[in-house]
Design a protein around this motif. Sequence first.
Motif, PDB file in Angstrom:
ATOM      1  N   ILE A  36       0.948  -1.152   0.087  1.00  0.00           N
ATOM      2  CA  ILE A  36      -0.093  -0.027  -0.042  1.00  0.00           C
ATOM      3  C   ILE A  36       0.937   1.201  -0.165  1.00  0.00           C
ATOM      4  O   ILE A  36       0.507   2.883  -0.574  1.00  0.00           O
ATOM      5  CB  ILE A  36      -0.589  -0.052   1.202  1.00  0.00           C
ATOM      6  CG1 ILE A  36      -2.344  -1.130   1.080  1.00  0.00           C
ATOM      7  CG2 ILE A  36      -1.439   1.129   0.649  1.00  0.00           C
ATOM      8  CD1 ILE A  36      -3.245  -1.489   2.217  1.00  0.00           C
ATOM      9  N   PRO A  37       1.619   1.433   1.339  1.00  0.00           N
ATOM     10  CA  PRO A  37       2.611   2.449   0.471  1.00  0.00           C
ATOM     11  C   PRO A  37       3.195   2.684  -0.105  1.00  0.00           C
ATOM     12  O   PRO A  37       3.734   4.355  -0.444  1.00  0.00           O
ATOM     13  CB  PRO A  37       4.532   2.790   1.628  1.00  0.00           C
ATOM     14  CG  PRO A  37       3.223   1.521   2.646  1.00  0.00           C
ATOM     15  CD  PRO A  37       2.327   0.334   1.855  1.00  0.00           C
ATOM     16  N   LYS A  38       3.677   2.103  -1.445  1.00  0.00           N
ATOM     17  CA  LYS A  38       4.261   2.344  -2.746  1.00  0.00           C
ATOM     18  C   LYS A  38       2.979   3.200  -3.415  1.00  0.00           C
ATOM     19  O   LYS A  38       3.475   3.151  -4.947  1.00  0.00           O
ATOM     20  CB  LYS A  38       4.642   0.920  -2.932  1.00  0.00           C
ATOM     21  CG  LYS A  38       5.817   0.339  -2.548  1.00  0.00           C
ATOM     22  CD  LYS A  38       7.029  -0.589  -3.176  1.00  0.00           C
ATOM     23  CE  LYS A  38       7.968  -1.557  -2.665  1.00  0.00           C
ATOM     24  NZ  LYS A  38       8.617  -1.175  -2.291  1.00  0.00           N
ATOM     25  N   LEU A  39       1.850   3.045  -3.511  1.00  0.00           N
ATOM     26  CA  LEU A  39       0.837   3.358  -4.422  1.00  0.00           C
ATOM     27  C   LEU A  39       0.435   4.309  -4.019  1.00  0.00           C
ATOM     28  O   LEU A  39      -0.714   4.888  -4.692  1.00  0.00           O
ATOM     29  CB  LEU A  39      -0.274   1.771  -3.908  1.00  0.00           C
ATOM     30  CG  LEU A  39      -0.409   0.634  -4.157  1.00  0.00           C
ATOM     31  CD1 LEU A  39      -0.752  -0.330  -3.962  1.00  0.00           C
ATOM     32  CD2 LEU A  39       0.253  -0.022  -5.769  1.00  0.00           C
ATOM     33  N   ALA A  40       0.716   5.375  -3.547  1.00  0.00           N
ATOM     34  CA  ALA A  40       0.492   5.994  -2.744  1.00  0.00           C
ATOM     35  C   ALA A  40       1.714   7.222  -2.370  1.00  0.00           C
ATOM     36  O   ALA A  40       2.790   7.141  -2.015  1.00  0.00           O
ATOM     37  CB  ALA A  40       0.005   6.056  -1.313  1.00  0.00           C
ATOM     38  N   ASP A  41       1.387   8.913  -1.732  1.00  0.00           N
ATOM     39  CA  ASP A  41       2.150   9.729  -1.933  1.00  0.00           C
ATOM     40  C   ASP A  41       2.961   9.463  -0.457  1.00  0.00           C
ATOM     41  O   ASP A  41       1.966   8.843   0.570  1.00  0.00           O
ATOM     42  CB  ASP A  41       1.940  11.068  -2.279  1.00  0.00           C
ATOM     43  CG  ASP A  41       1.609  11.045  -3.863  1.00  0.00           C
ATOM     44  OD1 ASP A  41       2.048  10.784  -4.349  1.00  0.00           O
ATOM     45  OD2 ASP A  41       0.449  12.771  -3.877  1.00  0.00           O
ATOM     46  N   SER A  42       4.111   9.259  -0.356  1.00  0.00           N
ATOM     47  CA  SER A  42       4.382   9.486   0.907  1.00  0.00           C
ATOM     48  C   SER A  42       5.869   9.589   0.840  1.00  0.00           C
ATOM     49  O   SER A  42       6.662   9.930  -0.277  1.00  0.00           O
ATOM     50  CB  SER A  42       4.513   7.454   0.839  1.00  0.00           C
ATOM     51  OG  SER A  42       5.177   7.704   2.317  1.00  0.00           O
ATOM     52  N   LEU A  43       6.393   9.978   2.142  1.00  0.00           N
ATOM     53  CA  LEU A  43       8.410  10.827   1.995  1.00  0.00           C
ATOM     54  C   LEU A  43       8.799   9.126   3.091  1.00  0.00           C
ATOM     55  O   LEU A  43       9.803   9.836   2.643  1.00  0.00           O
ATOM     56  CB  LEU A  43       7.802  11.921   3.577  1.00  0.00           C
ATOM     57  CG  LEU A  43       6.755  13.107   3.144  1.00  0.00           C
ATOM     58  CD1 LEU A  43       6.362  13.774   4.797  1.00  0.00           C
ATOM     59  CD2 LEU A  43       7.457  13.706   2.085  1.00  0.00           C
ATOM     60  N   HIS A  44       7.949   8.484   2.960  1.00  0.00           N
ATOM     61  CA  HIS A  44       9.287   7.459   3.317  1.00  0.00           C
ATOM     62  C   HIS A  44      10.010   6.708   2.236  1.00  0.00           C
ATOM     63  O   HIS A  44       9.386   6.658   0.863  1.00  0.00           O
ATOM     64  CB  HIS A  44       8.106   6.921   4.155  1.00  0.00           C
ATOM     65  CG  HIS A  44       9.333   5.653   4.700  1.00  0.00           C
ATOM     66  ND1 HIS A  44      10.049   4.591   4.381  1.00  0.00           N
ATOM     67  CD2 HIS A  44       9.037   5.741   6.518  1.00  0.00           C
ATOM     68  CE1 HIS A  44      10.463   3.506   5.098  1.00  0.00           C
ATOM     69  NE2 HIS A  44       9.844   4.422   6.957  1.00  0.00           N
ATOM     70  N   PRO A  45      11.365   7.209   2.064  1.00  0.00           N
ATOM     71  CA  PRO A  45      12.279   6.126   1.445  1.00  0.00           C
ATOM     72  C   PRO A  45      11.569   4.945   0.823  1.00  0.00           C
ATOM     73  O   PRO A  45      10.817   4.078   1.703  1.00  0.00           O
ATOM     74  CB  PRO A  45      13.318   5.890   2.033  1.00  0.00           C
ATOM     75  CG  PRO A  45      13.476   6.953   2.872  1.00  0.00           C
ATOM     76  CD  PRO A  45      11.773   7.138   3.228  1.00  0.00           C
ATOM     77  N   GLY A  46      11.390   4.645  -0.256  1.00  0.00           N
ATOM     78  CA  GLY A  46      11.204   3.410  -1.091  1.00  0.00           C
ATOM     79  C   GLY A  46       9.535   3.318  -1.155  1.00  0.00           C
ATOM     80  O   GLY A  46       8.685   1.736  -1.784  1.00  0.00           O
ATOM     81  N   SER A  47       9.110   4.147  -0.452  1.00  0.00           N
ATOM     82  CA  SER A  47       7.265   4.334  -1.319  1.00  0.00           C
ATOM     83  C   SER A  47       6.683   5.464  -1.603  1.00  0.00           C
ATOM     84  O   SER A  47       7.190   6.907  -1.914  1.00  0.00           O
ATOM     85  CB  SER A  47       6.842   4.705   0.771  1.00  0.00           C
ATOM     86  OG  SER A  47       6.809   3.261   1.526  1.00  0.00           O
ATOM     87  N   GLY A  48       5.585   5.984  -2.395  1.00  0.00           N
ATOM     88  CA  GLY A  48       5.331   6.856  -3.178  1.00  0.00           C
ATOM     89  C   GLY A  48       6.697   7.156  -4.228  1.00  0.00           C
ATOM     90  O   GLY A  48       5.871   7.935  -4.586  1.00  0.00           O
ATOM     91  N   GLY A  49       6.768   6.276  -4.841  1.00  0.00           N
ATOM     92  CA  GLY A  49       8.152   6.390  -6.026  1.00  0.00           C
ATOM     93  C   GLY A  49       9.287   6.977  -5.080  1.00  0.00           C
ATOM     94  O   GLY A  49      10.591   7.359  -6.215  1.00  0.00           O
ATOM     95  N   ASN A  50       9.680   7.215  -3.882  1.00  0.00           N
ATOM     96  CA  ASN A  50      10.844   7.921  -3.826  1.00  0.00           C
ATOM     97  C   ASN A  50      11.678   6.468  -3.937  1.00  0.00           C
ATOM     98  O   ASN A  50      11.450   5.665  -3.399  1.00  0.00           O
ATOM     99  CB  ASN A  50      11.045   7.807  -2.078  1.00  0.00           C
ATOM    100  CG  ASN A  50       9.932   9.188  -1.901  1.00  0.00           C
ATOM    101  OD1 ASN A  50       9.870  10.370  -2.605  1.00  0.00           O
ATOM    102  ND2 ASN A  50       9.434   9.368  -0.869  1.00  0.00           N
ATOM    103  N   ILE A  51      13.073   6.577  -3.709  1.00  0.00           N
ATOM    104  CA  ILE A  51      13.935   5.927  -3.893  1.00  0.00           C
ATOM    105  C   ILE A  51      14.598   5.268  -2.692  1.00  0.00           C
ATOM    106  O   ILE A  51      14.271   5.911  -1.417  1.00  0.00           O
ATOM    107  CB  ILE A  51      15.278   6.819  -4.417  1.00  0.00           C
ATOM    108  CG1 ILE A  51      15.043   7.725  -5.523  1.00  0.00           C
ATOM    109  CG2 ILE A  51      16.953   5.681  -4.218  1.00  0.00           C
ATOM    110  CD1 ILE A  51      16.196   8.157  -6.041  1.00  0.00           C
ATOM    111  N   PRO A  52      14.550   3.654  -3.039  1.00  0.00           N
ATOM    112  CA  PRO A  52      14.145   2.625  -1.768  1.00  0.00           C
ATOM    113  C   PRO A  52      15.788   3.032  -0.647  1.00  0.00           C
ATOM    114  O   PRO A  52      16.307   3.526  -1.842  1.00  0.00           O
ATOM    115  CB  PRO A  52      13.860   1.831  -1.840  1.00  0.00           C
ATOM    116  CG  PRO A  52      14.801   1.216  -3.437  1.00  0.00           C
ATOM    117  CD  PRO A  52      13.682   2.755  -3.681  1.00  0.00           C
ATOM    118  N   ILE A  53      15.196   2.772   0.077  1.00  0.00           N
ATOM    119  CA  ILE A  53      17.345   2.528   1.441  1.00  0.00           C
ATOM    120  C   ILE A  53      17.965   1.438   1.056  1.00  0.00           C
ATOM    121  O   ILE A  53      17.331   0.379   0.515  1.00  0.00           O
ATOM    122  CB  ILE A  53      16.775   2.189   2.928  1.00  0.00           C
ATOM    123  CG1 ILE A  53      18.541   2.527   2.725  1.00  0.00           C
ATOM    124  CG2 ILE A  53      16.448   0.791   2.952  1.00  0.00           C
ATOM    125  CD1 ILE A  53      18.279   2.469   4.568  1.00  0.00           C
TER     126      ILE A  53
END
Length: 352
Positions: A290-307
Amino acid sequence: MMKKHWWKILGVLLVLYSIIVGMLVPLKPGILLMTPNKAQAGETITAQIVGYNTRYTQSEVPIRAWLKLDSAHTLAARRVEVLDDRHLRAEFDLPRLLPSPKKVVEFSLILDHSKDGASVYPEAVFVVQDSIDAAAGARLWVNTPIQDLHHRTGMAFPFLNILNETIRNTYYHVPFWFAMFIILTAAVVMSFQYLRTFDPDYDRKASALTSVGLLFGLIGILTGAIWAKNTWGAYWSFDVKQNTTAIALLIYAAYFVLRDSFDDPEKKARISGVYNIFAFATLVPLLYVIPKLADSLHPGSGGNIPIGSLDLDSTMRLVFYPAIVGWTLIGVWIAQLNLRVKRLKDYLWDKD
């Protein structure tokens, strides 16, 4: 005795290693700030640069600075003046036309120091051009390639803007989540085993492991909240990753409420086993899908580069992976102690 408990000793040593090394190894030199961060095409920028862990006065050769648009377009500073170990002044002559079709063009700052090595400050300055003519801008552009960069020697963790010193939390916050997931996986296996064999010891093992998994999850969300305060500005910003993680932990907390609501041991074990499987089935979607499908500040979620792709370099891996193994072993040890208590309670209950 040592042969029997070697994994416990290993877990303690790995955790101590990750804590000590994770806190004591310095960060690489970096750039904290550049002002001004806005400029007009055709003017000269006099940039004030603030460094971190830097030794600007100790460079054996003149410090070099560039503004970088892309790999083909870089602009060298006309002059770099060292003010002290942490402060520089650099002048850049911007052309009146830029090789970009955008009205506002973003440049990164790159510094090269003989001892500190190269440092990068992304999105250092935004340049506004009144007239847009990318072809003419390309013809006017005098490219000054970035080459012969120095490299810092010695062990150091990467410096990342915004994270700064909080990057060390990578060795504590993230390993707790890995350890939690491993332990909860073992717990659901024990629940499956109980439902297959109806051996009460499997239920005890599932309960003991789940309690440790929940504990590690709570520590993970606490360390994450502290990290969020330093990077996002608030302990809890209702980010989708924070919300779904809290829901997952509440589902697991309900596991123990459910267990305490039954007096019949067999009924408690059966229903708890089924519920534990359900809880684990929700864990993966809530934490990783679910975090990958929505906008998120967290790394690896919402299109952000994962750790791991940028944040975790080879030096950090020397601490990060041992921390995961260490906390997992400590978690298994705690679960083992918890299991002994449960066995003793059941023995005394049966004896009465």
